[in-house]
Scaffold this motif. Structure first.
Motif, PDB file in Angstrom:
ATOM      1  N   LYS A   1       0.822  -1.203   0.000  1.00 58.88           N
ATOM      2  CA  LYS A   1       0.000   0.000   0.000  1.00 58.88           C
ATOM      3  C   LYS A   1       0.861   1.260   0.000  1.00 58.88           C
ATOM      4  O   LYS A   1       2.049   1.219   0.325  1.00 58.88           O
ATOM      5  N   GLU A   2       0.236   2.366  -0.342  1.00 58.68           N
ATOM      6  CA  GLU A   2       0.942   3.641  -0.414  1.00 58.68           C
ATOM      7  C   GLU A   2       1.535   4.004   0.944  1.00 58.68           C
ATOM      8  O   GLU A   2       0.936   3.762   1.991  1.00 58.68           O
ATOM      9  N   ASN A   3       2.734   4.548   0.926  1.00 54.15           N
ATOM     10  CA  ASN A   3       3.463   4.967   2.126  1.00 54.15           C
ATOM     11  C   ASN A   3       3.799   3.804   3.063  1.00 54.15           C
ATOM     12  O   ASN A   3       3.904   3.985   4.276  1.00 54.15           O
ATOM     13  N   ARG A   4       3.982   2.610   2.443  1.00 58.74           N
ATOM     14  CA  ARG A   4       4.436   1.442   3.200  1.00 58.74           C
ATOM     15  C   ARG A   4       5.701   0.901   2.544  1.00 58.74           C
ATOM     16  O   ARG A   4       5.953   1.112   1.362  1.00 58.74           O
ATOM     17  N   GLN A   5       6.501   0.194   3.334  1.00 61.98           N
ATOM     18  CA  GLN A   5       7.732  -0.403   2.834  1.00 61.98           C
ATOM     19  C   GLN A   5       7.901  -1.789   3.441  1.00 61.98           C
ATOM     20  O   GLN A   5       7.212  -2.148   4.409  1.00 61.98           O
ATOM     21  N   VAL A   6       8.849  -2.564   2.884  1.00 64.70           N
ATOM     22  CA  VAL A   6       8.990  -3.973   3.257  1.00 64.70           C
ATOM     23  C   VAL A   6      10.464  -4.313   3.438  1.00 64.70           C
ATOM     24  O   VAL A   6      11.314  -3.889   2.644  1.00 64.70           O
ATOM     25  N   TYR A   7      10.740  -5.112   4.479  1.00 61.12           N
ATOM     26  CA  TYR A   7      12.055  -5.732   4.642  1.00 61.12           C
ATOM     27  C   TYR A   7      11.857  -7.232   4.468  1.00 61.12           C
ATOM     28  O   TYR A   7      11.078  -7.853   5.191  1.00 61.12           O
ATOM     29  N   PHE A   8      12.572  -7.812   3.512  1.00 60.65           N
ATOM     30  CA  PHE A   8      12.333  -9.188   3.070  1.00 60.65           C
ATOM     31  C   PHE A   8      13.540 -10.052   3.406  1.00 60.65           C
ATOM     32  O   PHE A   8      14.679  -9.663   3.156  1.00 60.65           O
ATOM     33  N   VAL A   9      13.301 -11.251   3.951  1.00 57.41           N
ATOM     34  CA  VAL A   9      14.372 -12.173   4.324  1.00 57.41           C
ATOM     35  C   VAL A   9      14.146 -13.524   3.651  1.00 57.41           C
ATOM     36  O   VAL A   9      13.069 -14.112   3.766  1.00 57.41           O
ATOM     37  N   GLN A  10      15.163 -13.979   2.946  1.00 58.03           N
ATOM     38  CA  GLN A  10      15.158 -15.327   2.381  1.00 58.03           C
ATOM     39  C   GLN A  10      15.771 -16.260   3.412  1.00 58.03           C
ATOM     40  O   GLN A  10      16.983 -16.317   3.576  1.00 58.03           O
ATOM     41  N   ILE A  11      14.930 -16.976   4.143  1.00 59.02           N
ATOM     42  CA  ILE A  11      15.417 -17.802   5.260  1.00 59.02           C
ATOM     43  C   ILE A  11      16.112 -19.055   4.755  1.00 59.02           C
ATOM     44  O   ILE A  11      17.219 -19.406   5.178  1.00 59.02           O
ATOM     45  N   GLU A  12      15.443 -19.785   3.857  1.00 63.49           N
ATOM     46  CA  GLU A  12      15.978 -21.025   3.288  1.00 63.49           C
ATOM     47  C   GLU A  12      15.631 -21.069   1.803  1.00 63.49           C
ATOM     48  O   GLU A  12      14.622 -20.510   1.373  1.00 63.49           O
ATOM     49  N   GLY A  13      16.461 -21.746   1.023  1.00 58.98           N
ATOM     50  CA  GLY A  13      16.194 -21.867  -0.397  1.00 58.98           C
ATOM     51  C   GLY A  13      16.489 -20.582  -1.146  1.00 58.98           C
ATOM     52  O   GLY A  13      17.248 -19.726  -0.678  1.00 58.98           O
ATOM     53  N   SER A  14      15.895 -20.431  -2.323  1.00 61.90           N
ATOM     54  CA  SER A  14      16.122 -19.246  -3.144  1.00 61.90           C
ATOM     55  C   SER A  14      14.836 -18.854  -3.857  1.00 61.90           C
ATOM     56  O   SER A  14      13.972 -19.695  -4.121  1.00 61.90           O
ATOM     57  N   SER A  15      14.720 -17.556  -4.151  1.00 56.34           N
ATOM     58  CA  SER A  15      13.525 -17.009  -4.788  1.00 56.34           C
ATOM     59  C   SER A  15      13.907 -15.861  -5.700  1.00 56.34           C
ATOM     60  O   SER A  15      14.960 -15.227  -5.524  1.00 56.34           O
ATOM     61  N   LYS A  16      13.039 -15.583  -6.662  1.00 64.77           N
ATOM     62  CA  LYS A  16      13.124 -14.345  -7.431  1.00 64.77           C
ATOM     63  C   LYS A  16      12.025 -13.431  -6.931  1.00 64.77           C
ATOM     64  O   LYS A  16      10.843 -13.780  -6.983  1.00 64.77           O
ATOM     65  N   ILE A  17      12.405 -12.265  -6.415  1.00 59.01           N
ATOM     66  CA  ILE A  17      11.464 -11.276  -5.909  1.00 59.01           C
ATOM     67  C   ILE A  17      11.421 -10.146  -6.930  1.00 59.01           C
ATOM     68  O   ILE A  17      12.390  -9.414  -7.083  1.00 59.01           O
ATOM     69  N   ASN A  18      10.284 -10.021  -7.631  1.00 57.91           N
ATOM     70  CA  ASN A  18      10.200  -9.156  -8.800  1.00 57.91           C
ATOM     71  C   ASN A  18      11.323  -9.591  -9.753  1.00 57.91           C
ATOM     72  O   ASN A  18      11.267 -10.684 -10.280  1.00 57.91           O
ATOM     73  N   ASP A  19      12.370  -8.817  -9.947  1.00 59.17           N
ATOM     74  CA  ASP A  19      13.447  -9.229 -10.857  1.00 59.17           C
ATOM     75  C   ASP A  19      14.756  -9.515 -10.139  1.00 59.17           C
ATOM     76  O   ASP A  19      15.803  -9.610 -10.782  1.00 59.17           O
ATOM     77  N   VAL A  20      14.702  -9.663  -8.814  1.00 52.04           N
ATOM     78  CA  VAL A  20      15.929  -9.840  -8.029  1.00 52.04           C
ATOM     79  C   VAL A  20      15.949 -11.239  -7.414  1.00 52.04           C
ATOM     80  O   VAL A  20      14.975 -11.674  -6.801  1.00 52.04           O
ATOM     81  N   ILE A  21      17.072 -11.938  -7.565  1.00 54.57           N
ATOM     82  CA  ILE A  21      17.225 -13.282  -7.008  1.00 54.57           C
ATOM     83  C   ILE A  21      17.871 -13.197  -5.625  1.00 54.57           C
ATOM     84  O   ILE A  21      18.904 -12.549  -5.446  1.00 54.57           O
ATOM     85  N   LEU A  22      17.234 -13.855  -4.658  1.00 56.92           N
ATOM     86  CA  LEU A  22      17.775 -13.953  -3.304  1.00 56.92           C
ATOM     87  C   LEU A  22      18.096 -15.402  -2.993  1.00 56.92           C
ATOM     88  O   LEU A  22      17.285 -16.296  -3.219  1.00 56.92           O
ATOM     89  N   GLU A  23      19.300 -15.616  -2.455  1.00 55.50           N
ATOM     90  CA  GLU A  23      19.701 -16.930  -1.969  1.00 55.50           C
ATOM     91  C   GLU A  23      19.505 -16.989  -0.461  1.00 55.50           C
ATOM     92  O   GLU A  23      19.284 -15.966   0.190  1.00 55.50           O
ATOM     93  N   ASP A  24      19.614 -18.211   0.106  1.00 55.68           N
ATOM     94  CA  ASP A  24      19.354 -18.361   1.542  1.00 55.68           C
ATOM     95  C   ASP A  24      20.251 -17.437   2.351  1.00 55.68           C
ATOM     96  O   ASP A  24      21.454 -17.352   2.119  1.00 55.68           O
TER      97      ASP A  24
END
Length: 234
Positions: free
Chosen positions: A181-204
């Motif tokens: 939502k507007e005026n909100r932000q997120v801190y994201f943690v890749q705990i285990e495994g790997s993911s693509k978040i939008n266009d960015v790849i995160l490893e464990d």
């Protein structure tokens, strides 16, 4: 804006009985340019070896959430609470004007891994809170589970600050979307495994600061265990 934070760039500590990765300045890791992200002050990825732990110690004016990744944690505090929690289970406290607690891994052979999250409360001196929730795996399997919210939110665990904490365990090809939502932000943690978040790849072990985005699209590359904290933009 998506700012990837590789785990190899984070602060670390090894005390023998405790191995930690610090997302923000904490203990001996001091970085004046990395104190907090909004109301998120601490996020420590801790491994506590068997038959060891944190002796009784004080906290005040901080909201503390422990998310158990593996193993089991045994908690005792000055309010008379005592319990043991395991994978995917959550413990929280709002320390208010002061609380003492201890955290141990009493298992004879297995390590404990947990994420320790400190949230700055909206004001000091709030009444103390303590609680826990023993979530089931199917509640977070291939879906977002809201484990923590504000007092006005929908999660079973409610703290004072205006945040939402979500977790999920995703199988490959099981994508998720989350509207920011507007005026909100997120801190994201890749705990285990790997993911693509939008266009960015995160490893464990990697993390990401997410600001001025309207949506998260989470695509697991391997079986993936994630946690993210949604909060006011500051």
């Amino acid at each position: 804006m998506l700012k990837k934070l590789p785990k190899d760039n984070m602060g670390t500590s090894n005390l023998g009985w405790l191995q930690s990765r610090f997302h923000f300045s904490f203990a001996e890791y001091r970085n004046p340019n990395n104190i907090n992200f909004g109301v998120l002050r601490v996020l420590n990825d801790d491994i506590v070896h068997p038959q060891s732990g944190f002796d009784m110690h004080p906290h005040s004016n901080m909201e503390i959430i422990s998310y158990i990744v593996n193993g089991e944690i045994t908690h005792k505090d000055s309010m008379g609470n005592a319990e043991t929690l395991k994978r995917g289970e959550v413990q929280y406290l709002s320390a208010g004007d002061g609380i003492y607690h201890s955290e141990y891994n009493l298992h004879k052979s297995d390590d404990l891994r947990l994420l320790q999250i400190w949230i700055i409360p909206p004001k000091t001196g709030l009444p103390r809170l303590y609680g826990s929730k023993k979530f089931e795996e199917n509640e977070r399997k291939n879906r977002l589970l809201n484990i923590v919210s504000s007092q006005n939110g929908n999660a079973d665990i409610k703290i004072y600050q205006d945040v939402n904490i979500y977790v999920s365990e995703l199988e490959v090809n099981k994508s998720l979307e989350f509207e920011i939502k507007e005026n909100r932000q997120v801190y994201f943690v890749q705990i285990e495994g790997s993911s693509k978040i939008n266009d960015v790849i995160l490893e464990d072990g990697d993390a990401m600061e997410i600001v001025d985005e309207k949506k998260l699209i989470i695509n697991p590359i391997s079986n993936s265990h994630i946690l993210f904290i949604e909060m006011p933009k500051k």
